[in-house]
Scaffold this motif. Structure first.
Motif, PDB file in Angstrom:
ATOM      1  N   TRP A 284       0.763  -1.081  -0.059  1.00  0.00           N
ATOM      2  CA  TRP A 284       0.174   0.144  -0.166  1.00  0.00           C
ATOM      3  C   TRP A 284       0.963   1.237  -0.015  1.00  0.00           C
ATOM      4  N   ILE A 285       0.821   2.025  -0.868  1.00  0.00           N
ATOM      5  CA  ILE A 285       1.468   3.291  -1.097  1.00  0.00           C
ATOM      6  C   ILE A 285       0.690   4.478  -1.187  1.00  0.00           C
ATOM      7  N   LEU A 286       0.957   5.353   0.002  1.00  0.00           N
ATOM      8  CA  LEU A 286       0.203   6.452   0.229  1.00  0.00           C
ATOM      9  C   LEU A 286       1.179   7.648   0.091  1.00  0.00           C
ATOM     10  N   ASP A 287       0.587   8.702  -0.735  1.00  0.00           N
ATOM     11  CA  ASP A 287       1.390  10.080  -0.957  1.00  0.00           C
ATOM     12  C   ASP A 287       0.293  10.997  -0.653  1.00  0.00           C
ATOM     13  N   MET A 288       0.649  11.988   0.295  1.00  0.00           N
ATOM     14  CA  MET A 288      -0.201  12.985   0.784  1.00  0.00           C
ATOM     15  C   MET A 288       0.780  14.456   0.445  1.00  0.00           C
ATOM     16  N   ASP A 325      -4.776  26.172   9.030  1.00  0.00           N
ATOM     17  CA  ASP A 325      -5.864  25.150   8.190  1.00  0.00           C
ATOM     18  C   ASP A 325      -5.038  24.385   6.894  1.00  0.00           C
ATOM     19  N   ASN A 326      -5.779  23.359   6.766  1.00  0.00           N
ATOM     20  CA  ASN A 326      -4.735  22.279   5.869  1.00  0.00           C
ATOM     21  C   ASN A 326      -5.688  21.703   4.813  1.00  0.00           C
ATOM     22  N   ALA A 327      -5.605  21.748   3.498  1.00  0.00           N
ATOM     23  CA  ALA A 327      -6.276  21.093   2.542  1.00  0.00           C
ATOM     24  C   ALA A 327      -5.405  19.994   2.206  1.00  0.00           C
ATOM     25  N   VAL A 328      -6.108  18.850   2.580  1.00  0.00           N
ATOM     26  CA  VAL A 328      -5.393  17.641   2.423  1.00  0.00           C
ATOM     27  C   VAL A 328      -5.709  16.850   1.271  1.00  0.00           C
ATOM     28  N   GLN A 329      -4.982  16.513   0.372  1.00  0.00           N
ATOM     29  CA  GLN A 329      -5.138  15.635  -0.805  1.00  0.00           C
ATOM     30  C   GLN A 329      -4.157  14.531  -0.744  1.00  0.00           C
ATOM     31  N   SER A 330      -4.800  13.259  -0.660  1.00  0.00           N
ATOM     32  CA  SER A 330      -3.717  11.879  -0.561  1.00  0.00           C
ATOM     33  C   SER A 330      -4.204  10.725  -1.359  1.00  0.00           C
ATOM     34  N   THR A 331      -3.436  10.191  -1.926  1.00  0.00           N
ATOM     35  CA  THR A 331      -3.704   8.952  -2.634  1.00  0.00           C
ATOM     36  C   THR A 331      -2.927   7.701  -2.217  1.00  0.00           C
ATOM     37  N   THR A 332      -3.878   6.690  -1.927  1.00  0.00           N
ATOM     38  CA  THR A 332      -3.235   5.386  -1.663  1.00  0.00           C
ATOM     39  C   THR A 332      -3.359   4.367  -2.742  1.00  0.00           C
ATOM     40  N   GLN A 333      -2.382   4.088  -3.173  1.00  0.00           N
ATOM     41  CA  GLN A 333      -2.245   2.963  -4.386  1.00  0.00           C
ATOM     42  C   GLN A 333      -2.107   1.553  -3.797  1.00  0.00           C
ATOM     43  N   PHE A 335      -1.861  -2.541  -4.337  1.00  0.00           N
ATOM     44  CA  PHE A 335      -1.190  -3.268  -5.247  1.00  0.00           C
ATOM     45  C   PHE A 335      -1.339  -4.810  -4.915  1.00  0.00           C
ATOM     46  N   ASN A 336      -1.453  -5.636  -5.731  1.00  0.00           N
ATOM     47  CA  ASN A 336      -1.793  -7.066  -5.346  1.00  0.00           C
ATOM     48  C   ASN A 336      -0.359  -7.972  -5.264  1.00  0.00           C
ATOM     49  N   ALA A 337      -0.414  -9.157  -5.094  1.00  0.00           N
ATOM     50  CA  ALA A 337       0.905 -10.039  -5.020  1.00  0.00           C
ATOM     51  C   ALA A 337       1.800  -9.820  -6.188  1.00  0.00           C
ATOM     52  N   SER A 338       1.086  -9.576  -7.464  1.00  0.00           N
ATOM     53  CA  SER A 338       1.886  -9.525  -8.498  1.00  0.00           C
ATOM     54  C   SER A 338       2.266  -8.190  -8.660  1.00  0.00           C
ATOM     55  N   ASN A 339       2.371  -7.377  -7.905  1.00  0.00           N
ATOM     56  CA  ASN A 339       2.794  -6.054  -7.868  1.00  0.00           C
ATOM     57  C   ASN A 339       1.990  -5.070  -9.166  1.00  0.00           C
ATOM     58  N   GLN A 340       0.782  -5.635  -9.108  1.00  0.00           N
ATOM     59  CA  GLN A 340      -0.211  -4.614 -10.080  1.00  0.00           C
ATOM     60  C   GLN A 340      -0.970  -4.001  -9.402  1.00  0.00           C
ATOM     61  N   LEU A 341      -1.219  -2.874  -9.924  1.00  0.00           N
ATOM     62  CA  LEU A 341      -2.246  -1.851  -9.051  1.00  0.00           C
ATOM     63  C   LEU A 341      -3.707  -2.446  -9.185  1.00  0.00           C
ATOM     64  N   ASP A 342      -4.282  -2.674  -7.931  1.00  0.00           N
ATOM     65  CA  ASP A 342      -5.518  -3.432  -7.885  1.00  0.00           C
ATOM     66  C   ASP A 342      -6.618  -2.188  -7.657  1.00  0.00           C
ATOM     67  N   SER A 343      -6.386  -1.133  -6.691  1.00  0.00           N
ATOM     68  CA  SER A 343      -7.424   0.066  -6.441  1.00  0.00           C
ATOM     69  C   SER A 343      -6.794   1.096  -5.853  1.00  0.00           C
ATOM     70  N   ILE A 344      -7.530   2.281  -5.787  1.00  0.00           N
ATOM     71  CA  ILE A 344      -6.921   3.432  -5.348  1.00  0.00           C
ATOM     72  C   ILE A 344      -7.938   4.070  -4.339  1.00  0.00           C
ATOM     73  N   LEU A 345      -7.242   4.457  -3.047  1.00  0.00           N
ATOM     74  CA  LEU A 345      -8.053   5.248  -2.157  1.00  0.00           C
ATOM     75  C   LEU A 345      -7.700   6.765  -2.503  1.00  0.00           C
ATOM     76  N   ASP A 346      -8.760   7.612  -2.806  1.00  0.00           N
ATOM     77  CA  ASP A 346      -8.620   8.894  -3.077  1.00  0.00           C
ATOM     78  C   ASP A 346      -9.160   9.775  -1.710  1.00  0.00           C
ATOM     79  N   ASN A 347      -8.496  10.539  -1.042  1.00  0.00           N
ATOM     80  CA  ASN A 347      -8.800  11.168   0.163  1.00  0.00           C
ATOM     81  C   ASN A 347      -8.733  12.767   0.107  1.00  0.00           C
ATOM     82  N   THR A 348      -9.794  13.089  -0.070  1.00  0.00           N
ATOM     83  CA  THR A 348     -10.061  14.607  -0.171  1.00  0.00           C
ATOM     84  C   THR A 348     -10.530  15.233   1.366  1.00  0.00           C
TER      85      THR A 348
END
Length: 794
Positions: A284-288, A325-333, A335-348
């Motif tokens: 799981w790779i989270l970037d904020m 104040d803080n405007a938050v924008q984060s994305t969590t990628q 991946f599955n066991a084959s290291n392929q992108l499975d889904s994305i969590l988008d946090n606003t």
């Protein structure tokens, strides 16, 4: 505890032997004379100097010597030398000694002695902020970021290789840590700061808090019989930008000393965070990436008045209102066991914060007699209020951008309030052969953490009582200390101290209906010994024991969620940790200092990044989980041989050894670290200076973490104009953008977590400062920049 304290008071006078006291007060026909040279020598024109002193701000001096016949001389620029032969067979009180003006004295002399940016003293490192180009136009946090041996990581302020540090302002401990402390430091102008003292092993009269020692921020004081006003405008440019306007006014004449400052900042800053968790089923790779508001208003007011020659009263106020104040924008990628992108969590989301703090102080200093016995009283009140409204919506998407559903939607309302009242008394009680000081302090702290959680998936907020909480925490501390120092002769000097602190705590969770109490009585001894072999070699050895109490927020047992699979949680069962510190110093020719230290910490606590393999839930928790051995050997070298180049340099080799508690499923990370810093000031012309600073931390392992390297290069130029009244400074900080982008990797429960942050350390700052007022001070009043010695020891 009382019997021990009284016994110490009775035992210390028996240390007084062998030497007798000579004291007096140096004055002119109109006023006292501070910083005059007092020299005691054997009789005769070619007599040998036995000892000497410098008069304090009230003209007083004290010398210690064995029985005998001596010549006492007092010298000061603009006055005729005073001499007297003395037979010393008992205590000699010379009373008022009046110096006569020299016929060749100057009416007005302005003394300008530039201190080094960094000074190494036996028990502390001093960073003279007022002489640092890199700190010009910034705040206290900017100054601490470039202070040698200080690091700021994950909202924790610490000393390299030693652990978390507590912060004092003019000797008064701030009851803040973590994010709350960072907010407070952001509101203090660097232009208000005279120096920052980095005290690795504080004496008994200081608070025992902070296993990494104490950092004391010392405010500027106005020169005697003068007034001055300085206005500074600065602009910081990064991805975003912010502008700061500051004004400082000092007035100091006769019996009144007065200063007031006001600061305002408006703009934004960029904050980047990364969290990578490597599950067996895929990472799981989270970037904020956040846009943080820097708007704040702060101010300071300080007043001191001499009621008599022996009684000083004063008051001080520090206030801050901040809206980070803080405007938050984060994305969590995901991946599955084959290291392929499975889904994305988008946090606003959006953090709507309002922070207010007020610090009040009343104090009085009374000099009892000509022996310079003093009593000082302090009453302090500090309140801090942090209101936060947090809206988060986390949506799930497929890699092709197709919307799957809402992962998490909530609104949190939290309010943290801290109230701290303290009262203390300090007594300086010199005897003929030993200087004794003792005192006590009472501190009462109450903090309330309120959290209301609402689910917002339907669009209408619905209160969630199970996820909400009211947590109240009280901490009461009673402390006594005694400290005795003795100069045996011109070579040997000793100091012993003991601080006793009795602590009572209580935490109550309303939702859990759970109360946790703790009470402990602890002793904190300190010992110092110094040996001056000759004019070039000075050796010192010291020992001290300290305590590190958990931050208030870390004791709150409730969870704060980032998404449905990630949360942060406090621990009401956290216990304080204790550190025994041993330190050795050798100074050669006032230019080269060798330092070696060993810190042993028991019951250490900290933040742990954990994850569950089956549920893939990430949790940030706090635990007491280790015992550690941290050591270091280093050199501090000052170079000022060339008139156009001044350089202060530090290099350390540090080592870490940790024993992890069995309740944590993790392995200790032990290793070595190389730390190097160099601060260089080049004089390019009469009014132009260039500052070049570089800092390097090698990759290393400590406690649970594998920490990547960081390094920082910054350049600053200062141009003085119109007889130093107008100053233009330009700073490019962290040119390579590498100073705070440190990656912390840990393996807990068999899962590796990597955390990294970057809070815009790379920026360009331009500041313009204008000073006007009465700066022409007679030399006998100005001294040599020792005004900071007027600070009370708290």
């Amino acid at each position: 505890m009382r019997s021990i304290f009284i016994s110490l008071l009775f035992l210390c006078p028996f240390l007084c032997f062998s030497q007798l006291e000579i004291k007096g007060k140096v004055i002119s026909k109109t006023e006292t004379i501070a910083f005059a040279n007092v020299i005691l020598s054997t009789p005769g024109s070619d007599g040998t100097v036995i000892t000497g002193a410098i008069t304090d701000e009230n003209g007083n001096f004290t010398l210690m010597a064995k029985e005998g016949t001596y010549t006492l001389a007092i010298r000061f620029m603009g006055y005729t030398e005073w001499q007297k032969d003395i037979v010393l067979d008992s205590v000699v009180d010379l009373g008022n000694i009046t110096l006569e003006s020299s016929t060749t004295s100057l009416d007005e002399v302005v003394i300008t002695k530039t201190k080094k940016v960094i000074e190494r003293k036996p028990d502390r490192l001093v960073f003279n902020v007022e002489n640092s180009i890199a700190a010009s136009g910034g705040d206290a946090l900017d100054a601490l970021k470039i202070a040698p041996g200080v690091t700021i990581q994950n909202n924790t302020l610490s000393m390299i290789g030693r652990g978390a540090s507590r912060v004092m302002v003019d000797g008064r401990l701030l009851q803040l840590s973590g994010e709350e402390l960072i907010d407070f430091l952001n509101a203090i102008a660097a232009s208000d700061i005279k120096k920052i003292e980095i005290i690795t092993n504080p004496p008994a009269k200081y608070e025992a808090a902070g296993n990494g020692g104490l950092i004391n921020i010392v405010y500027k004081k106005g020169a005697h019989n003068s007034w001055k006003n300085t206005t500074t405008l600065s602009h910081n440019q990064n991805t975003y930008h912010f502008t700061t306007l500051r004004n400082n006014f000092f007035y100091n004449k006769n019996k009144l000393r007065f200063s007031v400052s006001a600061n305002g900042t408006k703009g934004n800053n960029r904050e980047i965070e990364e969290v990578d968790v490597f599950y067996p089923n895929g990472p799981w790779i989270l970037d904020m990436d956040n846009k943080a508001n820097k708007d704040n208003i702060s101010g300071r007011l300080s007043v001191d008045y001499d009621i008599t020659d022996n009684i000083i009263i004063g008051a001080q106020y520090l206030g801050n209102q901040n809206t980070p104040d803080n405007a938050v924008q984060s994305t969590t990628q995901i991946f599955n066991a084959s290291n392929q992108l499975d889904s994305i969590l988008d946090n606003t989301g959006f953090f709507d914060r309002k922070v207010k703090s007020h610090l009040y102080n009343l104090h009085m200093i009374t000099t009892l007699d000509t022996l310079d016995r003093k009593i000082s009283f302090d009453i302090d009140y500090f309140d801090y209020d942090n209101n936060l409204k947090q809206d988060n919506v986390v949506n799930t998407f497929l890699p092709n951008g197709e919307f799957v559903g809402i992962n998490y939607a909530a609104m949190n309302l939290s309010d943290q309030r801290i109230d701290n009242f303290s009262a203390k008394i300090d007594v300086e009680h010199p005897f003929p052969s030993v200087n004794l000081s003792y005192g006590g302090k009472l501190s009462f702290i109450k903090t309330i953490n309120g959290l209301q959680n609402f689910t917002t998936e339907t669009g209408t907020p619905i209160f969630d009582p199970i996820a909400s909480n009211q947590f109240e925490y009280t901490e009461n501390i009673q402390a006594l200390y005694v400290n005795a120092s003795k100069k045996i002769n011109e070579k040997w000097e000793f100091q012993l101290g003991l601080r006793v602190e009795n602590t009572l705590t209580e935490g109550f969770s309303e939702t859990l209906n759970q109360t946790n109490t703790n009470e402990y009585l602890k002793f904190f001894p300190t010992a110092y010994i110094s040996y001056q072999k000759n004019d070039e070699n000075v050796f010192s050895l010291n020992y001290g024991r300290r305590i590190n109490r958990p931050g208030f927020r870390n004791l709150n047992p409730f969870r704060i969620y980032v998404n449905s699979n990630s949360f942060s949680e406090g621990n009401p069962f956290l216990q304080p940790s204790f550190t025994d510190s041993f330190e050795f110093n050798h100074t050669y020719n006032n230019t080269l200092t060798t330092n070696a230290f060993l810190n042993v910490t028991t019951d250490g606590f900290g933040t742990i990044f954990t994850a569950d393999q089956e549920t893939e839930v990430q949790a940030v928790i706090r635990e007491n989980y280790y015992k550690s051995y941290n050591w270091g050997v280093g050199e501090t070298f000052s170079f000022n041989t060339l008139p156009w180049w001044k350089s202060q340099n530090q290099v350390y080799v540090l080592g870490y050894k940790t024993v992890i508690d069995n309740k944590i499923n993790a392995n200790a990370e032990d290793g070595f670290q190389l730390y190097f810093s160099t601060n260089n000031t080049f004089t390019l012309g009469k009014n132009t200076k260039l500052q070049v600073n570089f800092l390097y931390n090698s990759p290393h392992k400590a406690n649970l973490f594998d920490i990547s390297e960081t390094y920082n290069l910054n350049l600053g130029v200062k141009q003085s104009m119109f007889k130093d009244k107008l100053q233009l400074s330009v700073l490019v900080n962290d040119i390579l953008d590498t100073s705070s982008y440190s990656r912390l990797a840990s393996v807990v429960n068999g899962i590796e977590s990597v955390y990294a942050q970057n809070y815009s350390p790379r920026f360009a700052r331009i500041s313009l400062s204008y000073t006007f007022g009465n700066n022409k001070i007679k030399s006998k009043q100005r001294g040599f920049g020792n005004d900071e010695e007027r600070n009370r020891s708290n």
